[in-house]
Design a protein around this motif. Structure first.
Motif, short mmCIF file in Angstrom:
data_model
loop_
_atom_site.label_atom_id
_atom_site.label_comp_id
_atom_site.label_asym_id
_atom_site.label_seq_id
_atom_site.Cartn_x
_atom_site.Cartn_y
_atom_site.Cartn_z
N ILE A 214 41.75 48.71 37.48
CA ILE A 214 41.43 48.39 38.87
C ILE A 214 40.14 49.06 39.33
CG2 ILE A 214 43.85 48.06 39.43
CD1 ILE A 214 43.81 50.75 40.82
N ALA A 215 39.38 49.63 38.40
CA ALA A 215 38.12 50.28 38.78
C ALA A 215 37.20 49.27 39.46
CB ALA A 215 37.44 50.87 37.55
N VAL A 216 36.75 49.60 40.67
CA VAL A 216 35.87 48.72 41.43
C VAL A 216 34.42 49.10 41.15
CG1 VAL A 216 35.11 48.10 43.74
CG2 VAL A 216 37.54 48.22 43.23
N LYS A 217 33.62 48.10 40.78
CA LYS A 217 32.23 48.33 40.43
C LYS A 217 31.25 47.73 41.44
CE LYS A 217 32.75 48.71 35.42
NZ LYS A 217 32.32 48.18 34.11
N ALA A 218 31.73 46.84 42.29
CA ALA A 218 30.82 46.15 43.21
C ALA A 218 31.48 45.96 44.57
CB ALA A 218 30.42 44.80 42.63
N LEU A 219 30.65 46.01 45.62
CA LEU A 219 31.14 45.94 46.99
C LEU A 219 30.08 45.28 47.86
CD1 LEU A 219 33.16 46.99 49.24
CD2 LEU A 219 31.77 49.06 49.29
N THR A 230 35.25 42.91 47.06
CA THR A 230 35.17 43.90 45.99
C THR A 230 35.41 43.22 44.64
OG1 THR A 230 37.55 44.42 46.13
CG2 THR A 230 36.06 45.73 47.49
N GLY A 231 34.91 43.84 43.60
CA GLY A 231 35.12 43.31 42.25
C GLY A 231 35.01 44.42 41.24
N GLY A 232 35.70 44.26 40.10
CA GLY A 232 35.66 45.33 39.11
C GLY A 232 36.17 44.93 37.75
N ASP A 233 36.78 45.91 37.07
CA ASP A 233 37.14 45.74 35.66
C ASP A 233 38.28 44.75 35.43
OD1 ASP A 233 35.19 47.40 34.81
OD2 ASP A 233 36.46 49.15 34.48
N PRO A 246 47.65 44.80 60.05
CA PRO A 246 48.00 44.87 58.63
C PRO A 246 48.45 43.53 58.06
CG PRO A 246 49.01 46.68 59.86
CD PRO A 246 48.44 45.72 60.86
N SER A 247 49.07 42.69 58.88
CA SER A 247 49.58 41.41 58.38
C SER A 247 48.47 40.44 58.05
CB SER A 247 50.52 40.78 59.42
OG SER A 247 49.81 40.54 60.63
N ASP A 248 47.25 40.71 58.55
CA ASP A 248 46.14 39.79 58.32
C ASP A 248 45.22 40.21 57.18
OD1 ASP A 248 47.04 38.30 60.43
OD2 ASP A 248 45.71 39.26 61.89
N THR A 249 45.60 41.28 56.47
CA THR A 249 44.67 41.83 55.50
C THR A 249 45.11 41.64 54.05
OG1 THR A 249 45.71 44.00 55.78
CG2 THR A 249 43.73 43.55 57.07
N VAL A 250 45.95 40.66 53.79
CA VAL A 250 46.25 40.32 52.40
C VAL A 250 44.97 39.73 51.80
CG1 VAL A 250 47.63 38.90 50.85
CG2 VAL A 250 48.67 39.88 52.90
N PRO A 251 44.47 40.31 50.71
CA PRO A 251 43.16 39.87 50.22
C PRO A 251 43.17 38.48 49.62
CG PRO A 251 44.19 41.35 48.66
CD PRO A 251 45.07 41.34 49.87
N GLY A 252 42.05 37.78 49.79
CA GLY A 252 41.86 36.54 49.07
C GLY A 252 41.49 36.86 47.64
N ILE A 253 42.06 36.17 46.69
CA ILE A 253 41.86 36.46 45.27
C ILE A 253 40.99 35.39 44.64
CG2 ILE A 253 42.98 36.89 43.06
CD1 ILE A 253 43.62 38.95 45.18
N LEU A 254 39.89 35.81 44.01
CA LEU A 254 39.00 34.90 43.30
C LEU A 254 39.11 35.20 41.81
CD1 LEU A 254 35.85 35.12 45.63
CD2 LEU A 254 37.79 33.54 45.78
N LYS A 255 39.86 34.37 41.11
CA LYS A 255 40.07 34.56 39.67
C LYS A 255 39.32 33.50 38.89
CE LYS A 255 44.64 36.74 39.88
NZ LYS A 255 46.06 36.67 39.41
N GLY A 256 38.81 33.90 37.73
CA GLY A 256 38.09 32.93 36.89
C GLY A 256 37.01 33.56 36.05
N ALA A 257 36.62 34.79 36.39
CA ALA A 257 35.60 35.48 35.59
C ALA A 257 36.21 35.86 34.24
CB ALA A 257 35.10 36.71 36.32
N GLY A 258 35.39 35.79 33.20
CA GLY A 258 35.87 36.13 31.87
C GLY A 258 35.61 37.55 31.45
N GLY A 259 35.10 38.36 32.38
CA GLY A 259 34.81 39.76 32.11
C GLY A 259 34.76 40.54 33.40
N ALA A 260 34.57 41.84 33.29
CA ALA A 260 34.50 42.70 34.47
C ALA A 260 33.41 42.21 35.43
CB ALA A 260 34.23 44.14 34.05
N VAL A 261 33.71 42.25 36.72
CA VAL A 261 32.74 41.88 37.74
C VAL A 261 31.79 43.05 37.94
CG1 VAL A 261 32.39 41.17 40.13
CG2 VAL A 261 34.37 40.31 38.85
N THR A 262 30.51 42.86 37.66
CA THR A 262 29.53 43.94 37.70
C THR A 262 28.67 43.96 38.95
OG1 THR A 262 27.99 42.58 36.42
CG2 THR A 262 29.42 44.06 35.18
N ALA A 263 28.59 42.84 39.65
CA ALA A 263 27.77 42.78 40.88
C ALA A 263 28.29 41.67 41.78
CB ALA A 263 26.31 42.53 40.54
#
Length: 324
Positions: A214-219, A230-233, A246-263
């Motif tokens: 869950i290491a985050v590398k980009a913000l 945010t994005g990471g390993d 708090p009820s409005d802060t469930v994150p949107g998930i963007l899945k599809g990258a084939g490797g760690a998100v670097t930027a």
């Protein structure tokens, strides 16, 4: 017979000639007795070229009939009635100012308008500096602890997002120096991963693996400043809406990258973000649809920047090369 020059009528402004630099960056046109210069990359007007010796404040007394740039684009030749003028582009000197070592900044970010710098010092305090002279405008104590956090300024430079190494994402007001009541705890799914790892027989190694995952590398912020991305390993980009509930802060998930998100950077619209990943691809995402709109191959990318019109993307990589 003496020739008396008169200013051209206001309505006389035909364009008889145009010229473009060899790299396609700038274009010039002769409009009446004036020369206009345009930046083609940003599609914006740059300046009006004038001769201080001309009473009418134009480039020539008569109509501009011909234009030509030198091969390197540093000079422009213009032709009019019985005269040719050569204009030389003046290079703006680069402003340099050494940083103050007494500030002990570990990392810093620049605002979009280039007027404000936000940095964090070795004690975990945020310093807000005036970019022009380095003057400290505000100091916010106790923002982060531990290793160097990630920082990102909102588009209007009024808020600072901080992702610390304890996986906590906080937002601070630069006007008041106070932490904003935004509930931005990490994804519950990832928190469960860490909790489950702590109960395994080989707890130390499992927790290390979970933390690395869950290491985050980009913000970054979205273009409208209403969410943080945010994005990471773990190959996922998460979009956190900035809400006090708090009820409005469930994150949107963007899945599809084939490797760690670097930027990650904001896209051309508030609904878009651009990511670079370790699978050597740049992706443009739709946040609302949680899908990839466009995918471009690019290897070893570590940084991204988008032009103001959203039509040109600059990338920086491990090979030390900037590409457009």
């Amino acid at each position: 017979r003496k020739v008396v020059w008169q200013p051209l009528a206001t309505g006389v402004d035909p364009i008889y000639t145009v010229a473009m630099t060899g790299d396609g960056r700038f274009a010039a046109c002769g409009r009446s007795n004036q020369i206009s210069l345009y930046d083609l990359a940003t599609r914006s007007f740059v300046t009006q070229i004038t001769d201080p010796g001309e009473e009418a404040r134009g480039a020539h007394r008569a109509l501009v009939n011909s234009l030509a740039f030198s091969p390197d684009g540093s000079r422009l030749a213009s032709g009019s009635f019985r005269e040719v003028k050569i204009w030389k582009r003046q290079q703006t000197p680069v402003s340099q100012r050494k940083g103050d070592p007494a500030l002990q900044l570990e990392t810093s970010v620049l605002s979009h308008d280039g007027k404000t710098i936000a940095g964090i010092d070795q004690a975990g305090a945020v310093l807000i500096l005036k970019a022009a002279d380095g003057k400290v405008l505000r100091k916010i104590e106790g923002v982060a602890t531990g290793a160097t956090p990630l920082l990102s300024l909102s588009p209007d430079a009024s808020k600072l997002a901080v992702f610390s190494q304890n996986r906590e994402l906080t937002v601070w007001s630069l006007d008041t120096g106070e932490r904003l009541p935004a509930h931005l705890s990490p994804d519950p799914e990832l928190e469960k991963t860490v909790a489950d790892a702590a109960t395994t027989p080989d707890s130390a190694q499992a927790q290390l693996a979970a933390a690395k995952k869950i290491a985050v590398k980009a913000l970054t912020w979205t273009a409208d400043g209403k969410a943080i991305v945010t994005g990471g390993d773990d190959k996922v980009a998460r979009v956190w809406p900035l809400s006090p509930s708090p009820s409005d802060t469930v994150p949107g998930i963007l899945k599809g990258a084939g490797g760690a998100v670097t930027a990650i950077i904001a896209g051309a619209t508030p609904d878009q973000v651009v990511t670079a990943a370790a699978d050597n691809k740049v992706r443009i995402w739709s946040i609302s649809e949680a899908k990839v709109l466009k995918e471009v191959p690019a290897s070893g990318l570590l940084s991204l920047a988008l032009s103001s019109d959203g039509k040109q993307l600059a990338t920086g990589g491990a090979d030390g090369v900037v590409r457009l």
